[in-house]
Design a protein around this motif. Structure first.
Motif, mmCIF file in Angstrom:
data_model
loop_
_atom_site.group_PDB
_atom_site.id
_atom_site.type_symbol
_atom_site.label_atom_id
_atom_site.label_comp_id
_atom_site.label_asym_id
_atom_site.label_seq_id
_atom_site.Cartn_x
_atom_site.Cartn_y
_atom_site.Cartn_z
ATOM 1 N N GLN A 263 29.812 3.658 -156.977
ATOM 2 C CA GLN A 263 28.880 4.367 -157.836
ATOM 3 C C GLN A 263 27.636 3.980 -157.019
ATOM 4 O O GLN A 263 26.764 4.977 -157.226
ATOM 5 C CB GLN A 263 28.718 3.567 -159.086
ATOM 6 C CG GLN A 263 30.191 3.688 -160.000
ATOM 7 C CD GLN A 263 30.171 5.351 -160.454
ATOM 8 O OE1 GLN A 263 29.503 5.970 -160.725
ATOM 9 N NE2 GLN A 263 31.395 5.661 -160.279
ATOM 10 N N LEU A 264 27.402 2.975 -156.332
ATOM 11 C CA LEU A 264 26.076 2.834 -155.713
ATOM 12 C C LEU A 264 25.931 3.421 -154.185
ATOM 13 O O LEU A 264 25.075 3.363 -153.330
ATOM 14 C CB LEU A 264 25.973 1.366 -155.628
ATOM 15 C CG LEU A 264 25.536 0.712 -157.041
ATOM 16 C CD1 LEU A 264 25.428 -0.834 -156.837
ATOM 17 C CD2 LEU A 264 24.490 1.280 -157.746
ATOM 18 N N LEU B 225 36.796 -3.633 -160.079
ATOM 19 C CA LEU B 225 35.489 -3.498 -160.774
ATOM 20 C C LEU B 225 34.416 -3.397 -159.718
ATOM 21 O O LEU B 225 33.556 -2.763 -159.570
ATOM 22 C CB LEU B 225 35.261 -4.787 -161.649
ATOM 23 C CG LEU B 225 33.956 -4.654 -162.263
ATOM 24 C CD1 LEU B 225 33.940 -3.372 -163.005
ATOM 25 C CD2 LEU B 225 33.652 -6.052 -163.121
ATOM 26 N N ASP B 226 34.445 -4.448 -158.573
ATOM 27 C CA ASP B 226 33.691 -4.447 -157.439
ATOM 28 C C ASP B 226 33.841 -3.192 -156.688
ATOM 29 O O ASP B 226 32.521 -2.455 -155.999
ATOM 30 C CB ASP B 226 33.740 -5.649 -156.640
ATOM 31 C CG ASP B 226 33.342 -6.690 -157.061
ATOM 32 O OD1 ASP B 226 32.804 -6.801 -158.305
ATOM 33 O OD2 ASP B 226 33.926 -7.990 -156.741
ATOM 34 N N THR C 219 33.120 -0.779 -149.914
ATOM 35 C CA THR C 219 33.962 -1.383 -150.692
ATOM 36 C C THR C 219 34.322 -2.695 -150.195
ATOM 37 O O THR C 219 34.253 -2.991 -148.823
ATOM 38 C CB THR C 219 35.055 -0.651 -151.034
ATOM 39 O OG1 THR C 219 35.830 -0.524 -149.804
ATOM 40 C CG2 THR C 219 34.929 0.809 -151.725
ATOM 41 N N TYR D 252 34.634 -0.185 -157.738
ATOM 42 C CA TYR D 252 34.151 0.900 -158.653
ATOM 43 C C TYR D 252 32.701 0.676 -158.788
ATOM 44 O O TYR D 252 31.850 2.023 -158.286
ATOM 45 C CB TYR D 252 34.490 0.863 -160.169
ATOM 46 C CG TYR D 252 33.827 1.736 -160.929
ATOM 47 C CD1 TYR D 252 34.182 3.043 -161.129
ATOM 48 C CD2 TYR D 252 32.687 1.376 -161.866
ATOM 49 C CE1 TYR D 252 33.403 4.030 -161.930
ATOM 50 C CE2 TYR D 252 32.324 2.269 -162.649
ATOM 51 C CZ TYR D 252 32.345 3.650 -162.774
ATOM 52 O OH TYR D 252 32.029 4.258 -163.633
ATOM 53 N N ARG D 253 31.965 -0.430 -158.525
ATOM 54 C CA ARG D 253 30.467 -0.341 -158.488
ATOM 55 C C ARG D 253 29.937 -0.135 -157.255
ATOM 56 O O ARG D 253 28.927 0.551 -157.126
ATOM 57 C CB ARG D 253 30.189 -1.859 -158.841
ATOM 58 C CG ARG D 253 30.133 -2.254 -160.071
ATOM 59 C CD ARG D 253 29.653 -3.813 -160.410
ATOM 60 N NE ARG D 253 30.010 -4.187 -161.642
ATOM 61 C CZ ARG D 253 30.051 -5.366 -162.364
ATOM 62 N NH1 ARG D 253 29.787 -6.364 -161.266
ATOM 63 N NH2 ARG D 253 30.325 -5.837 -163.365
ATOM 64 N N ALA D 254 30.676 -0.388 -156.251
ATOM 65 C CA ALA D 254 30.400 -0.104 -154.882
ATOM 66 C C ALA D 254 30.338 1.574 -154.643
ATOM 67 O O ALA D 254 29.538 2.091 -154.296
ATOM 68 C CB ALA D 254 31.307 -0.622 -153.796
#
Length: 78
Positions: A16-17, A9-10, A21, A12-14
């Motif tokens: 996207q932003l 999840l982390d 990672t 994926y968020r990294a």
């Protein structure tokens, strides 16, 4: 949520932003163990205690104490 799921999840968020990672779980475990060991040695020196062999010495004292004799006297020579 497991550690692996949180890492994914982390990551994926990294992504996207556009950020870096996070490190994978378990990558830095040995580094942490070494740092804790080094801190313990440093703390022993600061408090003027032996920095090496403390665990083995404590275990030896414990085992000799359980045998009920402490220091043994040498056998007399014939």
């Amino acid at each position: 949520m497991s550690v692996t799921q949180q890492y994914l999840l982390d990551s994926y968020r990294a992504a996207q932003l556009g950020e870096r990672t996070p490190p994978a779980p378990g990558v830095n475990d040995w580094q942490v163990v070494r740092e804790v060991r080094d801190y313990g040695r440093f703390n022993a020196v600061v408090h003027e205690r032996p920095a090496h062999g403390r665990a083995r010495a404590a275990l030896g004292r414990l085992l000799h104490g359980l045998k009920g004799g402490g220091a043994r006297s040498p056998r007399p020579l014939p």
